[in-house]
Design a protein around this motif. Structure first.
Motif, PDB file in Angstrom:
ATOM      1  N   PHE A 198       0.828  -1.208   0.000  1.00  0.00           N
ATOM      2  CA  PHE A 198       0.000   0.000   0.000  1.00  0.00           C
ATOM      3  C   PHE A 198       0.862   1.257   0.000  1.00  0.00           C
ATOM      4  O   PHE A 198       0.550   2.240  -0.673  1.00  0.00           O
ATOM      5  CB  PHE A 198      -0.933   0.004   1.210  1.00  0.00           C
ATOM      6  CG  PHE A 198      -2.053  -0.992   1.124  1.00  0.00           C
ATOM      7  CD1 PHE A 198      -2.843  -1.087  -0.013  1.00  0.00           C
ATOM      8  CD2 PHE A 198      -2.332  -1.847   2.196  1.00  0.00           C
ATOM      9  CE1 PHE A 198      -3.879  -2.008  -0.097  1.00  0.00           C
ATOM     10  CE2 PHE A 198      -3.370  -2.759   2.115  1.00  0.00           C
ATOM     11  CZ  PHE A 198      -4.139  -2.844   0.976  1.00  0.00           C
ATOM     12  N   TYR A 199       1.939   1.230   0.752  1.00  0.00           N
ATOM     13  CA  TYR A 199       2.861   2.365   0.829  1.00  0.00           C
ATOM     14  C   TYR A 199       3.449   2.672  -0.547  1.00  0.00           C
ATOM     15  O   TYR A 199       3.493   3.832  -0.975  1.00  0.00           O
ATOM     16  CB  TYR A 199       3.979   2.050   1.828  1.00  0.00           C
ATOM     17  CG  TYR A 199       5.006   3.142   1.977  1.00  0.00           C
ATOM     18  CD1 TYR A 199       4.816   4.185   2.883  1.00  0.00           C
ATOM     19  CD2 TYR A 199       6.172   3.142   1.206  1.00  0.00           C
ATOM     20  CE1 TYR A 199       5.756   5.202   3.014  1.00  0.00           C
ATOM     21  CE2 TYR A 199       7.115   4.140   1.331  1.00  0.00           C
ATOM     22  CZ  TYR A 199       6.908   5.170   2.238  1.00  0.00           C
ATOM     23  OH  TYR A 199       7.832   6.169   2.356  1.00  0.00           O
ATOM     24  N   ASP A 200       3.897   1.639  -1.237  1.00  0.00           N
ATOM     25  CA  ASP A 200       4.482   1.840  -2.573  1.00  0.00           C
ATOM     26  C   ASP A 200       3.434   2.332  -3.572  1.00  0.00           C
ATOM     27  O   ASP A 200       3.707   3.225  -4.383  1.00  0.00           O
ATOM     28  CB  ASP A 200       5.103   0.532  -3.071  1.00  0.00           C
ATOM     29  CG  ASP A 200       6.409   0.211  -2.366  1.00  0.00           C
ATOM     30  OD1 ASP A 200       6.942   1.092  -1.670  1.00  0.00           O
ATOM     31  OD2 ASP A 200       6.904  -0.921  -2.510  1.00  0.00           O
ATOM     32  N   LEU A 201       2.249   1.729  -3.534  1.00  0.00           N
ATOM     33  CA  LEU A 201       1.184   2.164  -4.444  1.00  0.00           C
ATOM     34  C   LEU A 201       0.846   3.631  -4.214  1.00  0.00           C
ATOM     35  O   LEU A 201       0.688   4.404  -5.166  1.00  0.00           O
ATOM     36  CB  LEU A 201      -0.067   1.304  -4.236  1.00  0.00           C
ATOM     37  CG  LEU A 201      -0.031  -0.114  -4.804  1.00  0.00           C
ATOM     38  CD1 LEU A 201      -1.212  -0.918  -4.282  1.00  0.00           C
ATOM     39  CD2 LEU A 201      -0.051  -0.082  -6.335  1.00  0.00           C
ATOM     40  N   PHE A 367      -5.861   5.261   3.312  1.00  0.00           N
ATOM     41  CA  PHE A 367      -6.665   4.759   4.427  1.00  0.00           C
ATOM     42  C   PHE A 367      -6.162   3.393   4.900  1.00  0.00           C
ATOM     43  O   PHE A 367      -6.086   3.136   6.113  1.00  0.00           O
ATOM     44  CB  PHE A 367      -8.128   4.651   4.027  1.00  0.00           C
ATOM     45  CG  PHE A 367      -9.006   4.018   5.072  1.00  0.00           C
ATOM     46  CD1 PHE A 367      -9.469   4.756   6.148  1.00  0.00           C
ATOM     47  CD2 PHE A 367      -9.339   2.669   4.987  1.00  0.00           C
ATOM     48  CE1 PHE A 367     -10.261   4.172   7.123  1.00  0.00           C
ATOM     49  CE2 PHE A 367     -10.123   2.075   5.964  1.00  0.00           C
ATOM     50  CZ  PHE A 367     -10.586   2.830   7.036  1.00  0.00           C
ATOM     51  N   MET A 368      -5.825   2.515   3.948  1.00  0.00           N
ATOM     52  CA  MET A 368      -5.355   1.175   4.319  1.00  0.00           C
ATOM     53  C   MET A 368      -4.037   1.246   5.084  1.00  0.00           C
ATOM     54  O   MET A 368      -3.817   0.481   6.034  1.00  0.00           O
ATOM     55  CB  MET A 368      -5.202   0.309   3.065  1.00  0.00           C
ATOM     56  CG  MET A 368      -6.517  -0.022   2.370  1.00  0.00           C
ATOM     57  SD  MET A 368      -7.750  -0.780   3.462  1.00  0.00           S
ATOM     58  CE  MET A 368      -6.919  -2.301   3.921  1.00  0.00           C
ATOM     59  N   MET A 369      -3.159   2.156   4.710  1.00  0.00           N
ATOM     60  CA  MET A 369      -1.910   2.345   5.456  1.00  0.00           C
ATOM     61  C   MET A 369      -2.212   2.787   6.892  1.00  0.00           C
ATOM     62  O   MET A 369      -1.645   2.269   7.855  1.00  0.00           O
ATOM     63  CB  MET A 369      -1.038   3.387   4.750  1.00  0.00           C
ATOM     64  CG  MET A 369      -0.408   2.908   3.458  1.00  0.00           C
ATOM     65  SD  MET A 369       0.186   4.305   2.465  1.00  0.00           S
ATOM     66  CE  MET A 369       1.309   5.085   3.619  1.00  0.00           C
ATOM     67  N   TRP A 370      -3.116   3.773   7.023  1.00  0.00           N
ATOM     68  CA  TRP A 370      -3.486   4.273   8.363  1.00  0.00           C
ATOM     69  C   TRP A 370      -4.130   3.180   9.191  1.00  0.00           C
ATOM     70  O   TRP A 370      -3.817   3.005  10.369  1.00  0.00           O
ATOM     71  CB  TRP A 370      -4.445   5.454   8.201  1.00  0.00           C
ATOM     72  CG  TRP A 370      -5.055   5.898   9.493  1.00  0.00           C
ATOM     73  CD1 TRP A 370      -4.487   6.685  10.456  1.00  0.00           C
ATOM     74  CD2 TRP A 370      -6.372   5.575   9.966  1.00  0.00           C
ATOM     75  NE1 TRP A 370      -5.357   6.875  11.502  1.00  0.00           N
ATOM     76  CE2 TRP A 370      -6.524   6.197  11.229  1.00  0.00           C
ATOM     77  CE3 TRP A 370      -7.432   4.820   9.445  1.00  0.00           C
ATOM     78  CZ2 TRP A 370      -7.698   6.085  11.972  1.00  0.00           C
ATOM     79  CZ3 TRP A 370      -8.588   4.710  10.186  1.00  0.00           C
ATOM     80  CH2 TRP A 370      -8.713   5.348  11.429  1.00  0.00           C
TER      81      TRP A 370
END
Length: 382
Positions: A198-201, A367-370
């Motif tokens: 998710f971070y890379d995306l 949002f998914m990272m958080w």
């Protein structure tokens, strides 16, 4: 310390505006190819058999045919006429309820009548109120709410999105360009966790779409806020003086033998024989004028001209050509084509489509990272 503050701003503004940004971005990507898809879906209604060699009916006759197809209380609002002889004319009837709260209550009726100009046949009548792309457009425009309510919500979410783009770039910016080459590409392994994915995306797609997303957002703000549109106009025109608008009026008199609207159309076609289309709006009252909007090129609107004709005589009262407009006016008129990428043709629209999709993904990956980080912290407490 500064980056930590910027990160918090980025995080909480993202959570605040995420849903609206997602809706506006995904609907924008859907609407980019609306003209092409509609042209394909309605090809039988759009095109006629021009090879039959018949002469076209008068505009007055076609107008009367269109009126006869509408129930009492519904009037012709405007008509689109094309210089391409293969295309049928499209008569529109539109009325709104300004006190309604939502899109479906706001639009009283919205119909499109496709009429063969050579035979007078009403080929097809579409209910544009329930048309998929119109619903998508108004979802994009104002979240299906009345414009005075929905537009500010979309506008402020767009301003937040611009801030997110800038703060995101600051957070992404590498300490050195030597290290930057390592964060331009996805380098995932089977063991790479979802947070890293998710971070890379979020970061890599955000970086590559930065400029396109910024342009789309800023052009969207031109419609959302009058003050922003005024600022764009002043920046391009170099003056705060608004452009002069012709204030023509029809002179009350008996209608001449030759239909005024046919006379006006003949004049417009002679002056703009190479134009793609004309949009004719009838006069609003007894002193109103017949308004012509001339679309110079098919598929784009940044080159256009305005004509006004006397409704009783068909005489030309005023004309405003594209070349007579200042840089501010031209930029504002080009705003839609820039926003959709159409100003660069098909490649520009494809680019706008993918940039809008990426913009829609950013709130999701953010949002998914958080969520994963919050879940990780909660698990560490037990």
């Amino acid at each position: 310390m500064i980056k930590k503050i910027i990160f918090q701003i980025h995080l909480w503004l993202g959570l605040l505006s995420g849903i609206v940004v997602f809706i506006v971005s995904i609907t924008g990507s859907i609407y980019v190819f609306q003209p092409e898809i509609t042209k394909w879906l309605r090809r039988d209604a759009i095109y006629n058999d021009y090879s039959n060699g018949k002469s076209a009916l008068t505009q007055k006759q076609l107008w009367e045919i269109a009126r006869s197809e509408l129930p009492e209380g519904e009037a012709i609002s405007w008509v689109n006429i094309y210089n391409d002889p293969r295309k049928n004319q499209i008569f529109y009837s539109y009325a709104s309820n300004p006190d309604a709260l939502t899109y479906f209550g706001f639009i009283d009726h919205y119909k499109a009548l496709y009429i063969n100009p050579y035979t007078g046949e009403v080929v097809k009548i579409y209910n544009e109120k329930t048309n998929f792309f119109n619903i998508v457009k108004f979802l994009h425009w104002s979240l299906l709410l009345e414009t005075s309510i929905g537009q500010p919500i979309v506008g402020w979410a767009t301003i937040i999105f611009v801030i997110l783009l800038i703060t995101g770039l600051v957070l992404w910016w590498p300490r050195s360009f030597r290290s930057a080459k390592n964060i331009f590409l996805f380098k995932w392994k089977k063991t790479t966790g979802w947070y890293k994915r998710f971070y890379d995306l979020h970061n890599i797609l955000g970086f590559w779409s930065f400029m396109g997303a910024l342009i789309i957002a800023l052009t969207g703000l031109v419609w959302a806020f009058k003050w922003f549109q005024a600022a764009v106009y002043v920046a391009a025109a170099g003056t705060t003086t608004p452009p002069s608008q012709p204030q023509a009026a029809s002179e009350l008199r008996p209608i001449e033998a030759v239909s005024p609207i046919d006379k006006a159309l003949t004049t417009a076609r002679k002056s703009y024989s190479d134009a793609a289309a004309f949009r004719i709006t009838p006069p609003s009252d007894s002193t109103g004028v017949i308004n012509f909007y001339v679309q110079q090129k098919e598929g784009v609107y940044y080159i256009n001209h305005q004509l006004q004709f006397d409704q009783y005589s068909g005489e030309l009262l005023s004309e405003r050509k594209h070349d007579e407009k200042n840089a501010g006016e031209k930029l504002i008129h080009a705003n839609y084509d820039i926003h959709t990428g159409a100003i660069l043709g098909l490649p520009g629209k494809i680019l706008a489509f993918f940039v809008s999709l990426i913009a829609a993904s950013l709130p999701v990956t953010g949002f998914m990272m958080w969520w994963k980080r919050t879940k990780r912290k909660q698990n560490s407490l037990f």
